[in-house]
Design an enzyme around this catalytic site. Structure first.
Site, mmCIF file in Angstrom:
data_model
loop_
_atom_site.group_PDB
_atom_site.id
_atom_site.type_symbol
_atom_site.label_atom_id
_atom_site.label_comp_id
_atom_site.label_asym_id
_atom_site.label_seq_id
_atom_site.Cartn_x
_atom_site.Cartn_y
_atom_site.Cartn_z
ATOM 1 N N ASN A 1 0.813 -1.211 0.000
ATOM 2 C CA ASN A 1 0.000 0.000 0.000
ATOM 3 C C ASN A 1 0.846 1.261 0.000
ATOM 4 O O ASN A 1 0.425 2.284 -0.539
ATOM 5 C CB ASN A 1 -0.936 -0.012 1.201
ATOM 6 N N ILE B 1 6.864 -0.169 -2.905
ATOM 7 C CA ILE B 1 7.114 -1.329 -3.769
ATOM 8 C C ILE B 1 8.450 -1.920 -3.347
ATOM 9 O O ILE B 1 9.475 -1.223 -3.375
ATOM 10 C CB ILE B 1 7.178 -0.931 -5.264
ATOM 11 N N ASP C 1 -1.151 -10.265 -0.760
ATOM 12 C CA ASP C 1 0.072 -10.266 0.054
ATOM 13 C C ASP C 1 -0.075 -11.251 1.209
ATOM 14 O O ASP C 1 0.852 -11.995 1.537
ATOM 15 C CB ASP C 1 0.429 -8.852 0.552
HETATM 16 N N1 LIG Z 1 14.018 0.274 4.438
HETATM 17 C C1 LIG Z 1 12.728 0.596 4.656
HETATM 18 N N2 LIG Z 1 12.037 1.273 3.707
HETATM 19 C C2 LIG Z 1 10.745 1.585 3.897
HETATM 20 N N3 LIG Z 1 10.070 1.270 5.007
HETATM 21 C C3 LIG Z 1 10.712 0.631 5.986
HETATM 22 C C4 LIG Z 1 12.056 0.244 5.852
HETATM 23 N N4 LIG Z 1 12.407 -0.406 6.971
HETATM 24 C C5 LIG Z 1 11.334 -0.400 7.779
HETATM 25 N N5 LIG Z 1 10.313 0.234 7.210
HETATM 26 C C6 LIG Z 1 9.005 0.432 7.794
HETATM 27 O O1 LIG Z 1 8.150 -0.559 7.279
HETATM 28 C C7 LIG Z 1 6.806 -0.096 7.225
HETATM 29 C C8 LIG Z 1 6.219 -0.419 5.853
HETATM 30 O O2 LIG Z 1 6.275 -1.803 5.720
HETATM 31 P P1 LIG Z 1 6.014 -2.545 4.332
HETATM 32 O O3 LIG Z 1 6.959 -2.023 3.314
HETATM 33 O O4 LIG Z 1 6.035 -4.000 4.645
HETATM 34 O O5 LIG Z 1 4.556 -1.999 4.052
HETATM 35 P P2 LIG Z 1 3.675 -1.983 2.755
HETATM 36 O O6 LIG Z 1 4.034 -3.134 1.891
HETATM 37 O O7 LIG Z 1 3.667 -0.664 2.146
HETATM 38 O O8 LIG Z 1 2.292 -2.192 3.430
HETATM 39 P P3 LIG Z 1 1.375 -3.465 3.408
HETATM 40 O O9 LIG Z 1 2.297 -4.666 3.418
HETATM 41 O O10 LIG Z 1 0.560 -3.378 4.644
HETATM 42 O O11 LIG Z 1 0.632 -3.313 2.158
HETATM 43 C C9 LIG Z 1 6.854 1.401 7.547
HETATM 44 O O12 LIG Z 1 6.424 1.603 8.878
HETATM 45 C C10 LIG Z 1 8.321 1.739 7.428
HETATM 46 O O13 LIG Z 1 8.689 2.748 8.338
HETATM 47 C C1 LIG Z 2 -5.038 -5.846 4.300
HETATM 48 C C2 LIG Z 2 -4.171 -5.343 3.176
HETATM 49 C C3 LIG Z 2 -4.516 -3.912 2.860
HETATM 50 C C4 LIG Z 2 -2.735 -5.389 3.684
HETATM 51 O O1 LIG Z 2 -1.833 -5.049 2.702
HETATM 52 C C5 LIG Z 2 -4.280 -6.263 1.931
HETATM 53 O O2 LIG Z 2 -4.017 -7.568 2.286
HETATM 54 C C6 LIG Z 2 -5.641 -6.159 1.295
HETATM 55 O O3 LIG Z 2 -5.927 -5.235 0.587
HETATM 56 N N1 LIG Z 2 -6.502 -7.176 1.576
HETATM 57 C C7 LIG Z 2 -7.847 -7.258 1.079
HETATM 58 C C8 LIG Z 2 -8.800 -7.438 2.215
HETATM 59 C C9 LIG Z 2 -8.650 -8.755 2.939
HETATM 60 O O4 LIG Z 2 -7.562 -9.360 2.952
HETATM 61 O O5 LIG Z 2 -9.646 -9.216 3.518
HETATM 62 K K LIG Z 3 3.276 -5.934 1.643
#
Ligand SMILES: Nc1ncnc2c1ncn2[C@@H]1O[C@H](COP(=O)(O)OP(=O)(O)OP(=O)(O)O)[C@@H](O)[C@H]1O
Ligand SMILES: CC(C)(CO)[C@@H](O)C(=O)NCCC(=O)O
Ligand SMILES: [K+]
Length: 248
Positions: free
Chosen positions: A9, A12, A101
């Protein structure tokens, strides 16, 4: 070379693995499609194939695939919802609604655990998923992660304001905060650790001591103390991605 992408979210996550051994040869985290194109352009050799998982909208995911085709001539394989993969059965009433994910982390987790497992992912959202020893995904939980909790507090109060650098400093300890930044940052970590402990309790009720705990996501290390027995697997979603999207 295979380019692998986990489009979360907020960020990447990308990496390049060698097609033969699967060794990771490059990788990083970017906050936009354009930054991804720049990172991949800077590689010494262009990847030949690509697989990705996205929790973004269909349009955003299609847009990214088109961009990768245009810049690098890549044909992109996109992970799709499934009822069953590699001995794991999707536990959602409507399997297509389970976040991809989460599904891939579950596939990777069951593969590594070879038995009952609790998979927790700490990103923008915090997620927990349960898989029994016979591969049945029992479902899971979704809560706000660290970035969302923090921004809700900042957005909905007048007097909570601080910068990223002081936020990072505040996490050197989890003692009661003596400033706003410490109180908020540490408070949110305690919320996440409490989440972890209650998931562990639930797993104990289901399976006794016979289960594996896997932690992943950018904030996994913030909660590690609450699950000392856990395996931290930063690339867990990529493990599942390779299982869901084998490239011939
Ligand atoms: N090197 C890094 N770059 C970016 N974010 C980092 C890093 N290390 C730790 N974090 C932390 O990880 C968190 C984001 O995690 P992640 O990248 O797994 O989330 P996302 O993939 O965007 O979200 P989700 O998995 O819920 O969709 C943030 O709180 C950020 O501060
Ligand atoms: C919960 C998030 C936002 C975490 O990235 C993702 O897994 C997502 O969009 N899920 C769809 C809703 C669900 O898993 O029930
Ligand atoms: K993720």
């Amino acid at each position: 070379m295979i380019l692998e992408l986990d489009c979360g979210n907020s960020f990447i996550k990308w990496r390049v693995i060698s097609a033969a051994e699967g060794a990771v040869v490059a990788g990083g985290i970017v906050d936009s499609d354009q930054a991804l194109v720049a990172a991949v352009s800077a590689l010494p050799a262009a990847p030949r194939r690509c697989r990705l998982v996205s929790v973004r909208s269909e349009e955003e995911t299609a847009g990214l695939s088109a961009l990768l085709a245009q810049h690098f001539g890549l044909r992109v394989v996109v992970a799709q919802p499934a009822k069953e993969v590699a001995g794991v059965r999707n536990g959602y009433e409507d399997y297509q609604r389970l976040g991809l994910d989460r599904w891939l982390a579950v596939l990777g987790g069951f593969h590594l655990a070879r038995g009952a497992c609790l998979v927790m992912d700490f990103g923008t959202a915090a997620k927990a998923d349960f898989v029994s020893a016979d591969g049945e995904h029992l479902g899971g939980f979704i809560c706000p992660g660290m970035p969302l909790m923090r921004s809700q507090l900042r957005t909905h109060t007048r007097r909570i304001r601080y910068d990223d650098a002081s936020a990072e400093r505040a996490l050197s300890s989890l003692a009661p905060g003596r400033s706003t930044v410490e109180a908020v940052e540490r408070g949110c970590v305690h919320m996440l650790q409490g989440f972890v402990r209650s998931q562990l309790e639930h797993a104990h009720e289901l399976w006794g001591d016979d289960f594996t705990v896997l932690l992943t996501g950018g904030d996994a290390l913030l909660v590690q103390k609450a699950a000392p027995q856990a395996r931290v697997v930063p690339d867990l979603v990529f493990v599942g991605l390779a299982m869901a999207c084998p490239l011939d």
